[in-house]
Every structure is written in structure tokens, then in C-alpha cells.
Design a protein around this motif. Structure first.
Motif, short mmCIF file in Angstrom:
data_model
loop_
_atom_site.label_atom_id
_atom_site.label_comp_id
_atom_site.label_asym_id
_atom_site.label_seq_id
_atom_site.Cartn_x
_atom_site.Cartn_y
_atom_site.Cartn_z
N ARG A 1 0.83 -1.21 0.00
CA ARG A 1 0.00 0.00 0.00
C ARG A 1 0.86 1.26 0.00
O ARG A 1 0.54 2.23 -0.68
CB ARG A 1 -0.93 0.00 1.21
N GLU A 2 1.93 1.25 0.76
CA GLU A 2 2.83 2.40 0.77
C GLU A 2 3.47 2.60 -0.60
O GLU A 2 3.60 3.72 -1.08
CB GLU A 2 3.89 2.24 1.86
N GLU A 3 3.86 1.51 -1.22
CA GLU A 3 4.44 1.58 -2.56
C GLU A 3 3.43 2.14 -3.56
O GLU A 3 3.76 2.97 -4.40
CB GLU A 3 4.90 0.18 -3.01
N LYS A 4 2.17 1.72 -3.43
CA LYS A 4 1.12 2.21 -4.32
C LYS A 4 0.89 3.70 -4.10
O LYS A 4 0.74 4.46 -5.07
CB LYS A 4 -0.17 1.43 -4.07
N ARG A 5 0.86 4.14 -2.82
CA ARG A 5 0.71 5.57 -2.52
C ARG A 5 1.87 6.38 -3.10
O ARG A 5 1.67 7.45 -3.66
CB ARG A 5 0.64 5.79 -1.01
N ARG A 6 3.07 5.83 -2.99
CA ARG A 6 4.24 6.53 -3.52
C ARG A 6 4.17 6.66 -5.03
O ARG A 6 4.42 7.72 -5.59
CB ARG A 6 5.52 5.78 -3.10
N ARG A 7 3.78 5.55 -5.70
CA ARG A 7 3.66 5.60 -7.17
C ARG A 7 2.56 6.57 -7.60
O ARG A 7 2.73 7.30 -8.58
CB ARG A 7 3.35 4.21 -7.73
N LYS A 8 1.47 6.60 -6.87
CA LYS A 8 0.36 7.49 -7.19
C LYS A 8 0.78 8.95 -7.02
O LYS A 8 0.47 9.80 -7.85
CB LYS A 8 -0.82 7.17 -6.28
N ALA A 9 1.48 9.24 -5.92
CA ALA A 9 1.96 10.60 -5.69
C ALA A 9 2.98 11.01 -6.75
O ALA A 9 2.96 12.15 -7.23
CB ALA A 9 2.58 10.71 -4.30
N LEU A 10 3.81 10.09 -7.14
CA LEU A 10 4.79 10.38 -8.17
C LEU A 10 4.11 10.64 -9.51
O LEU A 10 4.48 11.57 -10.23
CB LEU A 10 5.77 9.20 -8.30
#
Length: 148
Positions: free
Chosen positions: A103-112
Motif C-alpha cells: 500500500r505504501e508503494e502504491k501511494r508513492r507511485r500514485k503521488a509520483l
């Protein structure tokens, strides 16, 4: 582990969870092997027993199968317990160890991805599209917009 008892706290750590799984496997596999051996031997003994007076043809074989079946089932159930422990381990790992990371990885990719999008979106073509559709289709969609 005090007094050789496992607690939920022990199963939350990947290393101790692996130890628990291996200990249970080491305890249960010999039991499964012994039960299967015993079930096969008992099945053979039961099939060799002579028919009891008054049996119909094949009734002795059916009785032998019916009596011996619970031993085979007991071995299968204990074997399934090992499979269930492995399943628990995998599910715990996916649900409680990997999920927060994913989930953190997904949030990071989304923010990027959001940061890479252009800030200014041209409003011109987007504003004219509804007017063009209204001219093309008339008042057909007005009732739908009002929730009719």
C-alpha cells in the motif's frame, strides 16, 4: 517461549513463525506416516478376515472398507493440518507483512504520477463539449441530469 507454549506474539515474527511451522511439521509427519502404515495393515487384515455367517456376497469387503476408512481419514486430517499451517503462514505474511508495504508503494507511485502530470489543463475544449452535445441531442438528456 515460557513453558514450551506458543503464543500469538511468537507467530507474529517471521522467524519464530517458521520455527513453529517446522516444529509442527516434525511432530505431525511421523504421526501421519504411522497412521497410514497402520491403516494399510489394518485394511489388509480386515480384507483377509473370513465372512461372518449370514453375510451377503461382498458384505465382508464392504465392512472392511467401512471399518478401516476412519484410520485413513485420520491420517488425511493430520496431513491437512500441516497444509493449513502453511496456508496460515502465507496468509499472515500477505495480509500483515506485505500489505502495508504494498500500500505504501502504491501511494508513492500514485503521488509520483500525480506530480508528473501537467498542472495546467486547458479548460477550453472541456467547457465547449457539453454545449456541443446539447445542441446535437437537444433536451433529451436534461431529465437525466435532474435525476428524473
Amino acid at each position: 517461549m515460557s513453558a514450551d507454549k506458543w503464543t500469538p506474539d511468537h507467530l507474529m515474527d517471521p522467524e519464530t513463525r517458521a520455527i513453529h511451522l517446522e516444529q509442527r511439521r516434525a511432530q505431525l509427519l511421523p504421526i501421519v506416516d504411522d497412521l497410514r502404515r497402520l491403516a494399510r495393515e489394518m485394511d489388509a487384515e480386515l480384507k483377509e478376515m473370513a465372512a461372518i455367517e449370514g453375510d451377503f456376497p461382498g458384505q465382508a469387503m464392504l465392512r472392511a472398507w467401512r471399518v478401516g476408512k476412519p484410520l485413513f481419514k485420520a491420517a488425511d486430517d493430520i496431513d491437512q493440518a500441516i497444509v493449513d499451517l502453511v496456508s496460515f503462514n502465507a496468509r499472515y505474511q500477505r495480509a500483515y507483512e506485505e500489505l502495508p508495504v504494498n500500500r505504501e508503494e502504491k501511494r508513492r507511485r500514485k503521488a509520483l504520477a500525480k506530480a508528473e502530470q501537467p498542472d495546467a489543463i486547458e479548460a477550453g475544449p472541456a467547457d465547449t463539449a457539453p454545449a456541443q452535445k446539447k445542441q446535437q441531442f437537444g433536451d433529451v438528456f436534461d431529465g437525466l441530469r435532474r435525476g428524473a
